[in-house]
Scaffold this motif. Structure first.
Motif, PDB file in Angstrom:
ATOM      1  N   TYR A 241       0.835  -1.206   0.000  1.00 20.40           N
ATOM      2  CA  TYR A 241       0.000   0.000   0.000  1.00 20.40           C
ATOM      3  C   TYR A 241       0.869   1.256   0.000  1.00 20.40           C
ATOM      4  O   TYR A 241       0.622   2.208  -0.769  1.00 20.40           O
ATOM      5  CB  TYR A 241      -0.901  -0.015   1.229  1.00 20.40           C
ATOM      6  N   LEU A 242       1.893   1.272   0.844  1.00 25.27           N
ATOM      7  CA  LEU A 242       2.687   2.495   1.031  1.00 25.27           C
ATOM      8  C   LEU A 242       3.515   2.854  -0.192  1.00 25.27           C
ATOM      9  O   LEU A 242       3.653   4.039  -0.522  1.00 25.27           O
ATOM     10  CB  LEU A 242       3.584   2.338   2.262  1.00 25.27           C
ATOM     11  N   ILE A 243       4.074   1.875  -0.884  1.00 24.14           N
ATOM     12  CA  ILE A 243       4.901   2.241  -2.042  1.00 24.14           C
ATOM     13  C   ILE A 243       4.033   2.818  -3.163  1.00 24.14           C
ATOM     14  O   ILE A 243       4.538   3.537  -4.036  1.00 24.14           O
ATOM     15  CB  ILE A 243       5.736   1.046  -2.558  1.00 24.14           C
ATOM     16  N   GLY A 244       2.730   2.522  -3.143  1.00 22.06           N
ATOM     17  CA  GLY A 244       1.840   3.144  -4.109  1.00 22.06           C
ATOM     18  C   GLY A 244       1.228   4.444  -3.611  1.00 22.06           C
ATOM     19  O   GLY A 244       0.832   5.295  -4.408  1.00 22.06           O
ATOM     20  N   GLU A 245       1.168   4.631  -2.294  1.00 20.70           N
ATOM     21  CA  GLU A 245       0.497   5.777  -1.689  1.00 20.70           C
ATOM     22  C   GLU A 245       1.435   6.959  -1.450  1.00 20.70           C
ATOM     23  O   GLU A 245       1.040   8.123  -1.606  1.00 20.70           O
ATOM     24  CB  GLU A 245      -0.141   5.356  -0.359  1.00 20.70           C
ATOM     25  N   LEU A 246       2.677   6.672  -1.061  1.00 22.16           N
ATOM     26  CA  LEU A 246       3.583   7.757  -0.689  1.00 22.16           C
ATOM     27  C   LEU A 246       4.003   8.566  -1.899  1.00 22.16           C
ATOM     28  O   LEU A 246       4.165   8.036  -3.012  1.00 22.16           O
ATOM     29  CB  LEU A 246       4.814   7.187   0.022  1.00 22.16           C
ATOM     30  N   ARG A 247       4.197   9.871  -1.685  1.00 20.37           N
ATOM     31  CA  ARG A 247       4.530  10.777  -2.780  1.00 20.37           C
ATOM     32  C   ARG A 247       5.563  11.784  -2.304  1.00 20.37           C
ATOM     33  O   ARG A 247       5.801  11.933  -1.101  1.00 20.37           O
ATOM     34  CB  ARG A 247       3.267  11.493  -3.243  1.00 20.37           C
ATOM     35  N   PRO A 248       6.204  12.483  -3.244  1.00 26.01           N
ATOM     36  CA  PRO A 248       7.236  13.460  -2.852  1.00 26.01           C
ATOM     37  C   PRO A 248       6.700  14.465  -1.833  1.00 26.01           C
ATOM     38  O   PRO A 248       5.584  14.970  -1.956  1.00 26.01           O
ATOM     39  CB  PRO A 248       7.586  14.132  -4.179  1.00 26.01           C
ATOM     40  N   GLY A 249       7.509  14.726  -0.827  1.00 27.33           N
ATOM     41  CA  GLY A 249       7.135  15.643   0.239  1.00 27.33           C
ATOM     42  C   GLY A 249       6.623  14.948   1.488  1.00 27.33           C
ATOM     43  O   GLY A 249       6.496  15.575   2.546  1.00 27.33           O
ATOM     44  N   ASP A 250       6.333  13.646   1.397  1.00 27.26           N
ATOM     45  CA  ASP A 250       5.815  12.934   2.561  1.00 27.26           C
ATOM     46  C   ASP A 250       6.898  12.736   3.616  1.00 27.26           C
ATOM     47  O   ASP A 250       8.069  12.477   3.302  1.00 27.26           O
ATOM     48  CB  ASP A 250       5.260  11.571   2.158  1.00 27.26           C
ATOM     49  N   ARG A 251       6.485  12.848   4.859  1.00 25.62           N
ATOM     50  CA  ARG A 251       7.340  12.543   6.006  1.00 25.62           C
ATOM     51  C   ARG A 251       6.670  11.405   6.750  1.00 25.62           C
ATOM     52  O   ARG A 251       5.534  11.534   7.209  1.00 25.62           O
ATOM     53  CB  ARG A 251       7.518  13.774   6.907  1.00 25.62           C
ATOM     54  N   VAL A 252       7.368  10.276   6.868  1.00 22.50           N
ATOM     55  CA  VAL A 252       6.744   9.019   7.278  1.00 22.50           C
ATOM     56  C   VAL A 252       7.399   8.512   8.560  1.00 22.50           C
ATOM     57  O   VAL A 252       8.606   8.252   8.597  1.00 22.50           O
ATOM     58  CB  VAL A 252       6.895   7.950   6.178  1.00 22.50           C
ATOM     59  N   LEU A 253       6.614   8.358   9.608  1.00 21.28           N
ATOM     60  CA  LEU A 253       7.070   7.759  10.864  1.00 21.28           C
ATOM     61  C   LEU A 253       6.652   6.298  10.893  1.00 21.28           C
ATOM     62  O   LEU A 253       5.485   5.976  10.671  1.00 21.28           O
ATOM     63  CB  LEU A 253       6.458   8.490  12.053  1.00 21.28           C
ATOM     64  N   VAL A 254       7.605   5.399  11.179  1.00 22.05           N
ATOM     65  CA  VAL A 254       7.307   3.985  11.399  1.00 22.05           C
ATOM     66  C   VAL A 254       7.598   3.697  12.866  1.00 22.05           C
ATOM     67  O   VAL A 254       8.735   3.819  13.323  1.00 22.05           O
ATOM     68  CB  VAL A 254       8.152   3.080  10.487  1.00 22.05           C
ATOM     69  N   LYS A 255       6.562   3.326  13.622  1.00 23.46           N
ATOM     70  CA  LYS A 255       6.705   3.219  15.076  1.00 23.46           C
ATOM     71  C   LYS A 255       5.921   2.030  15.609  1.00 23.46           C
ATOM     72  O   LYS A 255       4.720   1.885  15.334  1.00 23.46           O
ATOM     73  CB  LYS A 255       6.198   4.514  15.735  1.00 23.46           C
ATOM     74  N   SER A 256       6.604   1.183  16.396  1.00 21.04           N
ATOM     75  CA  SER A 256       5.946   0.053  17.049  1.00 21.04           C
ATOM     76  C   SER A 256       6.910  -0.532  18.062  1.00 21.04           C
ATOM     77  O   SER A 256       8.091  -0.174  18.103  1.00 21.04           O
ATOM     78  CB  SER A 256       5.561  -1.035  16.037  1.00 21.04           C
ATOM     79  N   SER A 257       6.428  -1.467  18.844  1.00 24.13           N
ATOM     80  CA  SER A 257       7.314  -2.257  19.686  1.00 24.13           C
ATOM     81  C   SER A 257       8.106  -3.230  18.818  1.00 24.13           C
ATOM     82  O   SER A 257       7.706  -3.561  17.694  1.00 24.13           O
ATOM     83  CB  SER A 257       6.522  -3.030  20.741  1.00 24.13           C
ATOM     84  N   ASN A 258       9.207  -3.696  19.361  1.00 22.83           N
ATOM     85  CA  ASN A 258      10.082  -4.612  18.633  1.00 22.83           C
ATOM     86  C   ASN A 258       9.324  -5.846  18.162  1.00 22.83           C
ATOM     87  O   ASN A 258       9.510  -6.316  17.030  1.00 22.83           O
ATOM     88  CB  ASN A 258      11.242  -5.008  19.564  1.00 22.83           C
ATOM     89  N   SER A 259       8.456  -6.363  19.028  1.00 19.48           N
ATOM     90  CA  SER A 259       7.750  -7.602  18.711  1.00 19.48           C
ATOM     91  C   SER A 259       6.844  -7.472  17.497  1.00 19.48           C
ATOM     92  O   SER A 259       6.521  -8.471  16.847  1.00 19.48           O
ATOM     93  CB  SER A 259       6.927  -8.046  19.922  1.00 19.48           C
ATOM     94  N   ALA A 260       6.417  -6.265  17.155  1.00 22.00           N
ATOM     95  CA  ALA A 260       5.546  -6.059  15.995  1.00 22.00           C
ATOM     96  C   ALA A 260       6.308  -6.168  14.679  1.00 22.00           C
ATOM     97  O   ALA A 260       5.700  -6.344  13.619  1.00 22.00           O
ATOM     98  CB  ALA A 260       4.846  -4.708  16.086  1.00 22.00           C
ATOM     99  N   GLY A 261       7.613  -6.021  14.723  1.00 23.30           N
ATOM    100  CA  GLY A 261       8.440  -6.238  13.540  1.00 23.30           C
ATOM    101  C   GLY A 261       8.418  -5.139  12.504  1.00 23.30           C
ATOM    102  O   GLY A 261       8.913  -5.335  11.382  1.00 23.30           O
ATOM    103  N   LEU A 262       7.895  -3.972  12.813  1.00 20.15           N
ATOM    104  CA  LEU A 262       7.796  -2.926  11.803  1.00 20.15           C
ATOM    105  C   LEU A 262       9.137  -2.274  11.482  1.00 20.15           C
ATOM    106  O   LEU A 262       9.248  -1.551  10.492  1.00 20.15           O
ATOM    107  CB  LEU A 262       6.797  -1.848  12.233  1.00 20.15           C
ATOM    108  N   ARG A 263      10.169  -2.527  12.307  1.00 26.83           N
ATOM    109  CA  ARG A 263      11.478  -1.960  11.983  1.00 26.83           C
ATOM    110  C   ARG A 263      11.963  -2.444  10.619  1.00 26.83           C
ATOM    111  O   ARG A 263      12.619  -1.707   9.889  1.00 26.83           O
ATOM    112  CB  ARG A 263      12.494  -2.295  13.074  1.00 26.83           C
ATOM    113  N   HIS A 264      11.634  -3.679  10.281  1.00 29.23           N
ATOM    114  CA  HIS A 264      12.025  -4.208   8.972  1.00 29.23           C
ATOM    115  C   HIS A 264      11.202  -3.569   7.862  1.00 29.23           C
ATOM    116  O   HIS A 264      11.720  -3.341   6.755  1.00 29.23           O
ATOM    117  CB  HIS A 264      11.879  -5.725   8.958  1.00 29.23           C
ATOM    118  N   LEU A 265       9.937  -3.260   8.122  1.00 26.25           N
ATOM    119  CA  LEU A 265       9.134  -2.509   7.161  1.00 26.25           C
ATOM    120  C   LEU A 265       9.744  -1.136   6.945  1.00 26.25           C
ATOM    121  O   LEU A 265       9.834  -0.655   5.800  1.00 26.25           O
ATOM    122  CB  LEU A 265       7.697  -2.383   7.673  1.00 26.25           C
ATOM    123  N   GLY A 266      10.181  -0.482   8.014  1.00 26.80           N
ATOM    124  CA  GLY A 266      10.844   0.813   7.876  1.00 26.80           C
ATOM    125  C   GLY A 266      12.090   0.733   7.023  1.00 26.80           C
ATOM    126  O   GLY A 266      12.346   1.605   6.183  1.00 26.80           O
TER     127      GLY A 266
END
Length: 470
Positions: free
Chosen positions: A437-462
């Protein structure tokens, strides 16, 4: 580790020495101590710790093949290596760490700093280590080595010439900080804040307060407690310190702080402020993203001044720090699409701070995007705390709220209930779907925070988003 005879190590651990090859009780060992056989090299010490997923005893032969000089085990293993059999490997690790630090203290000029708090421990540890390393040899934890295994492993890296040991103490229950800090009786104890992180394990914020107070109780008489003047719960630790003959130093942003920050300004490249202590006023420009890191810097500066560092020198060294730690407010991507990967840990306080930072660094012609996952270890408070984050994201006018994972679904529902019902908030069960979803949604000028606990695994998504938009 400092050089010790095998007989001394066995005695300290109350263990039974089983010699191999040409070793004798007087053979000295001075290698690195580790519980991971993949990190073992010639002359090192392998601790065979039983674990939930596997048993370290299975890897004693691999450690021997890698050249380890000693294995600390709970039962003998058929391998060509000297072994010390102990009742409990984790307890033995702590006992060895206590002895090594005590011997270095007796023979040198070692000063020990302990750091705890619901948030900010790792960043503050790294900032303080950066200040102290210019004063002399400094040992500090790798990553978040702050538990019953990681903290002693850090302590065991102390050598005869080490001048400063910076220990980070984490816990998810009472008594753990007391045990870890008791191994080294710090000269300086730093308490950053008492919040909701790990509240589920502790049983509530008041229990968290009691647990964090254990560090102040472990500081040696004549030492110093560095306390957050802006946190009412932390402030209650002052009488505890003073009753033990421990002096109190205050840091913060309010007028009660002895070391404080004024004129704080935040932008996309960092945070500026003036550090004030008595008649001193020292401008500081932090390149680490996030206004909340000003408090971590103040804590580090205050502790450093107790170890003989001037405020001007401390500030100058902090200004060289570009990243506190991987996956902690880590800028990725490009100037066009900036990804801020802060998904190593998350609590209600750190979530709020990260969302405020996103709002502060996003310009009027740019779009704020928050990719949020679950906060772990909140127990019975999990639902209401995820609700609060969803409400805050809407009230900060985050244009896109992307929630990932079933455990964070209440965050999404709270955002929708607050008004993000026209596509501003979306929910995905897994990170792969969110990435698509994000690679199709994000556009120039966007500032994107990726935030979760370690167990959620979003650091790899970031990381994936940072690579795609780099």
């Amino acid at each position: 580790m400092i050089s010790l005879p095998l007989s001394d190590i066995a005695s300290v651990l109350s263990g039974t020495l089983h010699l191999s090859g040409d070793d004798s009780p007087q053979t000295r060992v001075a290698g690195t101590v580790d519980t991971d056989s993949r990190n073992i090299g010639p002359g090192d010490v392998f601790v065979a710790k039983p674990g939930d997923a596997t048993d370290g005893h299975l890897f004693v032969p691999a450690a021997a093949e890698a050249g380890a000089a000693l294995a600390i085990v709970e039962r003998t293993v058929d391998a060509p290596i000297t072994q010390i059999v102990v009742a409990d490997a984790v307890t033995a690790l702590a006992d060895l760490a206590r002895e090594v630090v005590a011997r270095v203290r007796r023979g040198g000029d070692l000063r020990v700093v302990g750091i705890t708090g619901s948030n900010g421990k790792t960043t503050t540890k790294n900032l303080l280590a950066r200040i102290l390393e210019d004063e002399g040899p400094t040992v500090a934890p790798r990553a978040s080595f702050n538990n019953s295994v990681g903290a002693p492993l850090t302590m065991l890296r102390v050598a005869d010439e080490t001048r400063f040991l910076v220990s980070e103490f984490g816990a998810d229950g009472s008594g753990q900080i007391a045990r870890l800090a008791g191994l080294v009786t710090p000269d300086v104890g730093v308490v950053l804040m008492v919040g909701m992180a790990h509240a589920g394990g502790f049983g509530g914020v008041e229990a968290t307060l009691r647990a964090k107070t254990e560090l102040v109780e472990a500081v040696r008489p004549g030492g110093v407690a560095v306390l957050n003047a802006d946190d009412a719960r932390v402030a209650t630790m002052a009488p505890v310190a003073q009753a033990r003959g421990v002096r109190v130093r205050w840091f913060g942003r309010g007028p009660a702080a002895e070391v404080r920050a004024e004129d704080v300004e935040v932008d996309a490249s960092g945070t500026s402020c003036v550090v004030v202590a008595g008649d001193e006023r020292v401008p500081m420009r932090l390149r680490v993203l996030g206004e909340h890191h000003v408090m971590n810097a103040l804590a580090a500066i205050t502790a450093a001044t107790e170890l003989g560092v001037s405020i001007a020198d401390a500030v100058a060294r902090l200004e060289t720090v570009e990243l506190a730690e991987r996956w902690r407010m880590q800028p990725l991507g490009s100037d066009s699409v900036r990804i801020i990967n802060d998904a190593y840990n998350a609590s209600p306080d750190s979530m709020a701070a990260a969302l405020r930072t996103l709002a502060q660094i996003t310009g009027p012609d740019q779009r704020k995007v928050a990719v949020l996952g679950a906060m772990s270890e909140l127990g019975e408070y999990a639902g209401e705390e995820h609700d609060r984050v969803g409400l805050q994201a809407v009230r900060l006018r985050i244009e896109r709220i992307v929630v990932v994972g079933a455990e964070a679904r209440r965050l999404y529902l709270a955002a929708v209930g607050e008004g993000s019902w026209d596509g501003e908030a979306v929910f995905f069960t897994d990170a792969d779907a969110a990435y698509d979803y994000l690679i199709g949604e994000l556009r120039p000028g966007d500032r994107v925070l990726v935030k979760s606990s370690n167990s959620a695994g979003l650091r790899h998504l970031g990381d994936r988003l940072g690579e795609f938009f780099s």
